[in-house]
Design a protein around this motif. Structure first.
Motif, short mmCIF file in Angstrom:
data_model
loop_
_atom_site.label_atom_id
_atom_site.label_comp_id
_atom_site.label_asym_id
_atom_site.label_seq_id
_atom_site.Cartn_x
_atom_site.Cartn_y
_atom_site.Cartn_z
N HIS A 73 0.85 -1.19 0.00
CA HIS A 73 0.00 0.00 0.00
C HIS A 73 0.89 1.25 0.00
O HIS A 73 1.92 1.27 0.67
N HIS A 94 0.79 3.92 1.51
CA HIS A 94 1.05 4.44 2.86
C HIS A 94 2.20 3.67 3.52
O HIS A 94 3.07 4.25 4.18
N ASP A 95 2.21 2.34 3.34
CA ASP A 95 3.32 1.53 3.85
C ASP A 95 4.61 1.88 3.11
O ASP A 95 5.68 1.97 3.71
N ALA A 112 12.12 5.48 6.12
CA ALA A 112 13.17 4.83 6.93
C ALA A 112 14.49 4.79 6.17
O ALA A 112 15.55 4.65 6.77
N ALA A 172 2.72 10.14 -0.21
CA ALA A 172 1.87 8.96 -0.37
C ALA A 172 0.46 9.38 -0.02
O ALA A 172 0.20 9.89 1.05
N GLY A 173 -0.47 9.19 -0.95
CA GLY A 173 -1.84 9.59 -0.66
C GLY A 173 -2.59 9.90 -1.93
O GLY A 173 -2.24 9.40 -3.00
N HIS A 174 -3.62 10.74 -1.80
CA HIS A 174 -4.44 11.03 -2.98
C HIS A 174 -4.05 12.34 -3.65
O HIS A 174 -4.62 12.73 -4.64
N MET A 191 -8.62 13.47 -5.54
CA MET A 191 -9.35 12.21 -5.38
C MET A 191 -10.01 11.74 -6.67
O MET A 191 -10.02 10.53 -6.95
N ALA A 220 -6.69 3.82 -4.40
CA ALA A 220 -7.04 4.67 -3.27
C ALA A 220 -6.00 5.77 -3.12
O ALA A 220 -6.29 6.88 -2.67
N ALA A 221 -4.81 5.45 -3.53
CA ALA A 221 -3.70 6.38 -3.35
C ALA A 221 -2.54 5.93 -4.23
O ALA A 221 -2.52 4.82 -4.74
N LEU A 226 12.29 -0.57 11.24
CA LEU A 226 11.10 -0.95 10.48
C LEU A 226 10.53 -2.28 10.94
O LEU A 226 9.34 -2.52 10.87
N LEU A 229 7.81 -2.17 13.33
CA LEU A 229 6.50 -1.83 12.78
C LEU A 229 5.92 -3.01 12.01
O LEU A 229 4.80 -3.46 12.27
N PRO A 257 -9.75 9.62 5.65
CA PRO A 257 -9.66 10.43 4.44
C PRO A 257 -8.22 10.79 4.05
O PRO A 257 -7.95 11.07 2.89
N LEU A 258 -7.31 10.75 5.01
CA LEU A 258 -5.93 11.13 4.70
C LEU A 258 -5.29 10.15 3.73
O LEU A 258 -4.55 10.52 2.84
N CYS A 259 -5.55 8.85 3.93
CA CYS A 259 -4.89 7.87 3.06
C CYS A 259 -5.90 7.08 2.23
O CYS A 259 -5.52 6.24 1.43
N CYS A 291 -3.91 0.01 4.16
CA CYS A 291 -2.49 -0.31 4.25
C CYS A 291 -2.31 -1.54 5.13
O CYS A 291 -3.26 -2.05 5.73
N ILE A 329 -0.90 -1.86 7.99
CA ILE A 329 -1.18 -1.63 9.41
C ILE A 329 -2.68 -1.68 9.66
O ILE A 329 -3.16 -2.30 10.63
N PHE A 344 5.86 5.43 15.16
CA PHE A 344 5.51 6.03 13.87
C PHE A 344 4.19 6.79 14.01
O PHE A 344 3.14 6.30 13.58
N ALA A 398 2.66 9.00 12.54
CA ALA A 398 1.82 9.23 11.35
C ALA A 398 0.95 8.01 11.05
O ALA A 398 0.02 8.09 10.25
N ARG A 399 1.26 6.87 11.68
CA ARG A 399 0.55 5.65 11.34
C ARG A 399 -0.45 5.18 12.40
O ARG A 399 -1.09 4.15 12.24
N CYS A 428 -3.99 4.60 11.30
CA CYS A 428 -4.19 3.40 10.48
C CYS A 428 -4.62 2.25 11.40
O CYS A 428 -5.49 1.45 11.05
#
Lengths: 417, 147
Positions: free
Chosen positions: A354, A356-357, A364, A371-373, A377, A386-387, B3, B6, B36-38, B63, B65, B119, B121-122, B125
């Motif tokens: 995905h 996002h992952d 890292a 990462a996203g829309h 959209m 989705a993204a 990583l 995670l 909605p963000l992802c 995703c 996660i 993380f 930001a996650r 999720c």
């Protein structure tokens, strides 16, 4: 203090190492790794020349503009109005009366929607946009359509991410009052055929607004050649500060438009019975403006033109070609948006991972991608994703950034094996 | 920060082969969750036996996660009553967000999600499925959003 801009003599090869030295943030390490900043389409980094110009203003010249009779205020006013003149020259606009400072592209488009469209449009009128627009060039029109009864039409795109010009033309009619389109798609990188779009819009008597947020950092935008009525862009995508942007509007059109925000600086006289409005461009600049932002923007334009927009463009195009080839060799990777003409933007998906992952794994490894829309959209819906992950290039992007991205993508495939 | 903290094996496994995936039909209740963000979306359907979850399914796109978290959640809550689920949810919330929180053994496989705390930001999720389950159990709106 007086950092020498990385002016590159004509004929000399583009020295990206020298350009990178102008951007202090590129030397920072993230998670112990070299930073590969590949999110310039979201916001570009700033060179020392911009940082120092803003700092110098704050240290020596700040006061409110257009108000004081004292010297400091005059100095601030001169610098602020000098920035406006710099923008005028950059765009090859006819007059600085046509250059309105805004918070950014979004505010510029909202200004046109709430001033021009709201006072002009009614039921039966149409606004035509494209499927590739950023939300900032969709939502303001939806709002004003609700307010006025006008209708929003959307010209479709094809699987390569190009505008379907035939379908676009078919949607034009005498009811079309405004065509609003992005010169470069932020999510796909597509460079739209601006000349054809403007000519077709003109033929039905529509006004034209160009969202140039993604265009001005990468290619020369000449208003006399473009022949539009409004053009919007943001400072921070052009190596300048956030919170400053520009709406350029044709003077004859701006003159007929009502003010959109009321307050100081946009008036000539105020009484409780009657208020008279200031001349252009101040009629549209209520309140104390972002003075240091405008000065930073002017410095950013100086910087970019010092490098040579054409040379930056060539550098980014070479990188885009290498990146497209390198990413194309990665199994399971799909590039979303394969238009014939693209700016330095690559949107992609990696099978089984995905976006996002992917963003987290690349982070890292020191690689910053979006990462996203991408605030687009409808584009994601069109490609049934989705993204996406998006890598985008700027004047400082280099081969090492690309290598780091490719290596990190390999790592992502290992993690999700 | 690693990583591997995670993307632990349990998480990668549940992402690849999500448990209790699908929808229950008929179901006693259902709720949709959206980040909605992802763009992550998931639907939770539950069948109740009194105040106990008799069966649960989730479906959606997200995703690793969010998918693994939902999958692990369905395994953990099946057969439990509403009060125990609320306790579990609070423990997961602490484990996801608090650096000095000692993850109780009671969390079982859900403990694998604790790496998310590194993380920020996650975090959303991982919490989306729990908010959605809350909604399905009647604690909130039928559609929940992380924003």
């Amino acid at each position: 203090m007086n950092a020498e801009p990385a002016r590159l003599a004509a004929g000399m090869p583009y020295d990206v190492a020298r350009v990178r030295a102008d951007f202090p943030v590129l030397a920072t390490r993230v998670r112990g790794k070299r930073l590969a900043f590949l999110d310039t389409a979201a916001s570009a980094q700033r060179p020392l020349q911009v940082i120092e110009a803003v700092a110098a203003y704050e240290r020596t010249s700040h006061a409110n503009v257009h108000r004081g009779v004292y010297q400091l205020s005059q100095r601030a006013t001169d610098a602020f109005e000098g920035a406006r003149e710099r923008v005028r020259r950059f765009l090859n606009a006819a007059s600085e009366r046509e250059v309105i400072f805004t918070r950014g592209t979004t505010e510029a488009i909202n200004l046109v929607a709430q001033s021009w469209a709201r006072s002009t449009l009614g039921p039966g009128d149409e606004i035509l946009i494209t499927w590739m627009e950023h939300h900032a060039n969709i939502v303001p029109w939806q709002m004003v359509c609700q307010q006025t009864g006008a209708t929003l039409k959307v010209a479709p795109i094809d699987r390569r991410g190009e505008l379907r010009l035939d379908a676009f033309r078919a949607l034009l009619s005498p009811r079309t009052r405004l065509v609003a389109f992005t010169a470069v798609s932020n999510s796909l990188g597509t460079v739209l055929p601006a000349a054809e779009i403007v000519a077709a819009a003109r033929a039905v008597g529509a006004l034209v607004l160009v969202d140039a947020a993604q265009a001005v950092p990468h290619e020369r935008v000449d208003l006399r050649a473009l022949d539009c009525d409004f053009l919007a862009f943001s400072g921070h995508k052009l190596y300048g500060p956030t919170g400053i942007g520009v709406l350029w509007g044709r003077e004859a059109v701006l003159r007929e438009m009502p003010p959109w925000q009321g307050g100081g600086d946009m008036i000539l006289t105020v009484s409780f019975e009657r208020t008279t409005y200031n001349a252009l461009p101040y009629k549209f600049e209520a309140g104390t403006p972002n003075i240091s932002g405008a000065i930073g923007l002017a410095a950013a334009i100086d910087y970019l033109e010092g490098l040579g927009i054409e040379r930056v463009h060539a550098h980014e195009q070479a990188l885009l070609q290498r990146a497209t080839a390198a990413l194309g060799r990665i199994p399971g990777l799909t590039i979303v948006g394969q238009a014939a003409r693209k700016a330095g933007v690559i949107s992609f998906t990696l099978e089984g991972v995905h976006p996002h992952d992917l963003g987290t794994i690349l982070d890292a490894e020191g690689v910053a991608v979006r990462a996203g829309h991408h605030c687009a959209m409808p584009v994601m819906d069109f490609f049934e994703v989705a993204a996406t992950a998006r890598a985008s290039f700027g004047c400082y992007s280099d081969e090492a950034d690309l290598e780091q991205l490719v290596a990190a993508l390999g790592h992502a495939r290992e993690v999700f094996g | 920060m690693d990583l591997k903290d995670l993307y632990r094996d349990v998480i990668l496994d549940h992402n690849k082969r999500p448990r209790n995936f699908g929808t229950l039909d008929p179901a006693d209740s259902r709720a949709d969750g959206h980040n909605p963000l992802c763009g992550d979306r998931l639907t939770v359907t539950v069948r109740m036996d009194g105040d106990r979850i008799d069966d649960i399914r989730f479906e959606g796109k997200g995703c690793a996660i969010s998918t693994a978290s939902a999958s692990l959640m369905t395994e953990a809550v099946k057969g439990k009553d509403v009060a125990s689920i609320a306790r579990l949810r609070d423990m997961v919330q602490h484990a996801l967000t608090e650096h000095d929180y000692e993850v109780p053994g009671e969390l079982g496989k859900l403990a694998a999600l604790a790496g998310v705390r590194e993380f920020p930001a996650r975090v959303k999720c991982a919490t989306l499925c729990w908010h959605t389950l809350d909604a399905a159990l009647g604690a909130g709106a039928a559609t929940v959003s992380t924003e």
